[in-house]
Design a protein around this motif. Sequence first.
Motif, PDB file in Angstrom:
ATOM      1  N   GLN A 180      -0.685  -3.478   4.957  1.00  0.00           N
ATOM      2  CA  GLN A 180      -0.759  -4.032   3.595  1.00  0.00           C
ATOM      3  C   GLN A 180      -2.019  -3.525   2.893  1.00  0.00           C
ATOM      4  O   GLN A 180      -1.982  -3.161   1.712  1.00  0.00           O
ATOM      5  CB  GLN A 180      -0.789  -5.571   3.652  1.00  0.00           C
ATOM      6  N   ALA A 181      -3.118  -3.516   3.620  1.00  0.00           N
ATOM      7  CA  ALA A 181      -4.370  -3.035   3.022  1.00  0.00           C
ATOM      8  C   ALA A 181      -4.264  -1.547   2.670  1.00  0.00           C
ATOM      9  O   ALA A 181      -4.707  -1.112   1.599  1.00  0.00           O
ATOM     10  CB  ALA A 181      -5.540  -3.281   3.978  1.00  0.00           C
ATOM     11  N   LEU A 182      -3.656  -0.767   3.575  1.00  0.00           N
ATOM     12  CA  LEU A 182      -3.521   0.678   3.329  1.00  0.00           C
ATOM     13  C   LEU A 182      -2.681   0.954   2.082  1.00  0.00           C
ATOM     14  O   LEU A 182      -3.026   1.808   1.257  1.00  0.00           O
ATOM     15  CB  LEU A 182      -2.870   1.359   4.541  1.00  0.00           C
ATOM     16  N   LEU A 183      -1.585   0.217   1.945  1.00  0.00           N
ATOM     17  CA  LEU A 183      -0.701   0.448   0.805  1.00  0.00           C
ATOM     18  C   LEU A 183      -1.279  -0.125  -0.489  1.00  0.00           C
ATOM     19  O   LEU A 183      -1.109   0.444  -1.571  1.00  0.00           O
ATOM     20  CB  LEU A 183       0.685  -0.131   1.098  1.00  0.00           C
ATOM     21  N   ASP A 211       0.973   7.587 -11.259  1.00  0.00           N
ATOM     22  CA  ASP A 211       2.185   8.190 -11.809  1.00  0.00           C
ATOM     23  C   ASP A 211       2.978   8.938 -10.738  1.00  0.00           C
ATOM     24  O   ASP A 211       3.799   9.792 -11.045  1.00  0.00           O
ATOM     25  CB  ASP A 211       1.837   9.128 -12.973  1.00  0.00           C
ATOM     26  N   ARG A 212       2.702   8.621  -9.499  1.00  0.00           N
ATOM     27  CA  ARG A 212       3.397   9.289  -8.402  1.00  0.00           C
ATOM     28  C   ARG A 212       4.283   8.314  -7.646  1.00  0.00           C
ATOM     29  O   ARG A 212       3.998   7.114  -7.586  1.00  0.00           O
ATOM     30  CB  ARG A 212       2.374   9.893  -7.421  1.00  0.00           C
ATOM     31  N   ARG A 213       5.352   8.845  -7.083  1.00  0.00           N
ATOM     32  CA  ARG A 213       6.189   8.029  -6.198  1.00  0.00           C
ATOM     33  C   ARG A 213       6.107   8.606  -4.797  1.00  0.00           C
ATOM     34  O   ARG A 213       6.111   9.841  -4.622  1.00  0.00           O
ATOM     35  CB  ARG A 213       7.647   8.033  -6.668  1.00  0.00           C
ATOM     36  N   TYR A 214       6.036   7.723  -3.848  1.00  0.00           N
ATOM     37  CA  TYR A 214       5.914   8.161  -2.451  1.00  0.00           C
ATOM     38  C   TYR A 214       7.028   7.550  -1.615  1.00  0.00           C
ATOM     39  O   TYR A 214       7.422   6.400  -1.824  1.00  0.00           O
ATOM     40  CB  TYR A 214       4.558   7.722  -1.875  1.00  0.00           C
ATOM     41  N   ARG A 215       7.489   8.348  -0.687  1.00  0.00           N
ATOM     42  CA  ARG A 215       8.390   7.811   0.325  1.00  0.00           C
ATOM     43  C   ARG A 215       7.545   7.585   1.577  1.00  0.00           C
ATOM     44  O   ARG A 215       7.068   8.534   2.198  1.00  0.00           O
ATOM     45  CB  ARG A 215       9.529   8.780   0.625  1.00  0.00           C
ATOM     46  N   ILE A 216       7.316   6.328   1.885  1.00  0.00           N
ATOM     47  CA  ILE A 216       6.438   5.987   3.007  1.00  0.00           C
ATOM     48  C   ILE A 216       7.212   6.079   4.315  1.00  0.00           C
ATOM     49  O   ILE A 216       8.254   5.441   4.485  1.00  0.00           O
ATOM     50  CB  ILE A 216       5.843   4.565   2.844  1.00  0.00           C
ATOM     51  N   GLN A 222       8.416  -2.201   4.947  1.00  0.00           N
ATOM     52  CA  GLN A 222       9.631  -2.798   4.376  1.00  0.00           C
ATOM     53  C   GLN A 222       9.291  -3.804   3.281  1.00  0.00           C
ATOM     54  O   GLN A 222       9.957  -3.868   2.246  1.00  0.00           O
ATOM     55  CB  GLN A 222      10.422  -3.529   5.466  1.00  0.00           C
ATOM     56  N   ALA A 223       8.254  -4.598   3.540  1.00  0.00           N
ATOM     57  CA  ALA A 223       7.931  -5.690   2.622  1.00  0.00           C
ATOM     58  C   ALA A 223       7.300  -5.204   1.337  1.00  0.00           C
ATOM     59  O   ALA A 223       7.520  -5.787   0.274  1.00  0.00           O
ATOM     60  CB  ALA A 223       6.998  -6.681   3.311  1.00  0.00           C
ATOM     61  N   ARG A 224       6.528  -4.134   1.430  1.00  0.00           N
ATOM     62  CA  ARG A 224       5.753  -3.730   0.256  1.00  0.00           C
ATOM     63  C   ARG A 224       6.418  -2.628  -0.562  1.00  0.00           C
ATOM     64  O   ARG A 224       5.980  -2.334  -1.674  1.00  0.00           O
ATOM     65  CB  ARG A 224       4.349  -3.284   0.692  1.00  0.00           C
ATOM     66  N   THR A 225       7.430  -1.996  -0.009  1.00  0.00           N
ATOM     67  CA  THR A 225       8.074  -0.889  -0.724  1.00  0.00           C
ATOM     68  C   THR A 225       9.501  -1.269  -1.101  1.00  0.00           C
ATOM     69  O   THR A 225      10.033  -2.275  -0.640  1.00  0.00           O
ATOM     70  CB  THR A 225       8.130   0.371   0.163  1.00  0.00           C
ATOM     71  N   GLN A 226      10.074  -0.445  -1.941  1.00  0.00           N
ATOM     72  CA  GLN A 226      11.499  -0.595  -2.279  1.00  0.00           C
ATOM     73  C   GLN A 226      12.256   0.411  -1.430  1.00  0.00           C
ATOM     74  O   GLN A 226      12.357   1.584  -1.792  1.00  0.00           O
ATOM     75  CB  GLN A 226      11.714  -0.310  -3.769  1.00  0.00           C
ATOM     76  N   GLY A 227      12.727  -0.043  -0.304  1.00  0.00           N
ATOM     77  CA  GLY A 227      13.447   0.872   0.581  1.00  0.00           C
ATOM     78  C   GLY A 227      12.619   2.071   0.999  1.00  0.00           C
ATOM     79  O   GLY A 227      13.148   3.163   1.164  1.00  0.00           O
ATOM     80  N   GLY A 228      11.332   1.857   1.159  1.00  0.00           N
ATOM     81  CA  GLY A 228      10.441   2.931   1.587  1.00  0.00           C
ATOM     82  C   GLY A 228       9.749   3.635   0.433  1.00  0.00           C
ATOM     83  O   GLY A 228       8.856   4.451   0.650  1.00  0.00           O
TER      84      GLY A 228
END
Lengths: 422, 149
Positions: free
Chosen positions: A343-346, A81-86, A69-75
């Motif tokens: 946090q480290a993984l992301l 150049d890629r976007r991921y849904r975590i 939640q903290a590191r992404t924008q709504g997941g």
Amino acid sequence: MRQRPHLCPRHQPLGLALALALCVAACGGGAGGSSTQSASPLTIVVNAPFTGAPTVADAIANGVDLAVQARTQGGLLTAGDRRYRIRVSKLDDELSPLQALRNVRTAIDDHALAVVDEGTGVDASWSAANAAHLPIGITYQGGQELVDPVERPNVFRIAPTDRGLAFRLGEYVAPKHHKVAFLVDDTAYGTQGREALDKAWAFDPKQVVAHIVLPSGQTDLSPQVLRAQRAGADALIVWARAPAIASVVSAARSRGWEVPVYTTPAGADPIVRQQLAGHPQWVDALIFASGRMTAEEGPAPFEQFQQSYQSAFGPDLVGVKTKQGSAVTQPPEFAMYAYDMTQALLSALQTAGGADDRARYVRVLGATTVEGANGDARSFNRRNHEGVIDDDVAFARFHDMTFAPVKDDPLSASLPTITQTQ
Amino acid sequence: MKRSIVALLLLAFALGVAGCGGGDSDSEKQAEAASKEAANEITCDGTALSGDSGLPAGFPKPSGVTYVKTRQDGPTTVVNAYYQGDLDGAFNAYKDAFDPAGYDVPFNEKEDKDAEVSYEKSGGTTGLVALKAECDNGRISVRVTSRSD
């Protein structure tokens, strides 16, 4: 100057985060083929004992959720150049190494980004994961052999190590007591602890008057405690899962034996207090070793994390009350380690520029430093895959169902007491 | 007569309490300061240790470091010392000293007022050098732990 990217204003209650996520998803749909729709799903698997040790597993899962939640924008997270849904997938290892291995295989099949793991079964699962360039981040168990940057390059840990706990117990207990009994359970957790204790007490093995194994699932441990008493022990060091710790305390106190009992982070598990709720005075004076929750810079970062955690999930109620009738809550120590690991993984995902090259991703993770939720740096490098150093193990003593740092250990005496009541 | 004696006793008690109170205030402050210092193990001065520090042979001792105290806490050797200079100097001195002495530095961290350098050597010796900028005499407090399997 270190930055604190994870404790940003996005750290809002779960409801707000969910609303944001829904909004982003809805906007993406409306845009028809927008960047949201092109986001690739990427899963972080939580491999933990949701049925065998639920308080531990839930804390880990919540920590992972909160970090996402903290590191992404709504997941959604951009890397290169890629976007991921975590996504976060929670798999129950049932405290079984075999089931833990199955879960890791599932993670491999699903091309998961990483596994955040309680530690059970890592001896069996790391090899298959390594072949698939899947990192495993341990956030509870501290067995020394679990982590080896050379032999197991895909295994990382943010949690106190058994070696650190055992040596710090030796530093704290040995000057006070000269006849100690080790009581360890027959799980991997206890077995690894026994090895660590033996190494720590190698300076004077004669201090150890008994090595006693606690059978898993046995609720009455009176025979084992009686053996320790007859061996002449004047202190017990219990390295076991929470139910066994409670049973040892119960067996000793019900005999009227006021022997000091020292234990590991498992001593702070709510189950110990729940099992002893009928005799709250028995919990008093139980001392456990665990990682310091607050860092040198002070308690503010941890308190901020605790506030964010409680806003998102509500307080973790222990299920007991103080004498004054206040409900006791559990500080999110192990959630913090899972949070920091995520946090480290992301962070590594972004540094690596995406998840296409998994071998590169593991290498980048192995050179990642993030600031932890409490302000401490969590740093991996080619020689070190441990996020908690031995000297950061402190001691706390229970009183009235809550715990406070002890005053007769230099590090612990310098630490503040964390709020544990509502 | 009895009233006079009681009054005198009360007066004496009151004076005694007041006197003790004042004394305790200072001594309490001193004790609190000493306790705080002990808790953090801050070392800003002291006579140089004359005997063996208890640290492994060849353990790096950067120029400017004075060992003051050593003790054995169970399996661990703890050495208190101070460094003549500033935090940057102490941090860099220790970081630079370990590699030539055959030690790895798996972790180091420097903040505004403190720094840490962890070390390890094959064979199972590990520990931490904790540096704190809490002295007002141009020195840095040094605390070294050493653990061997």
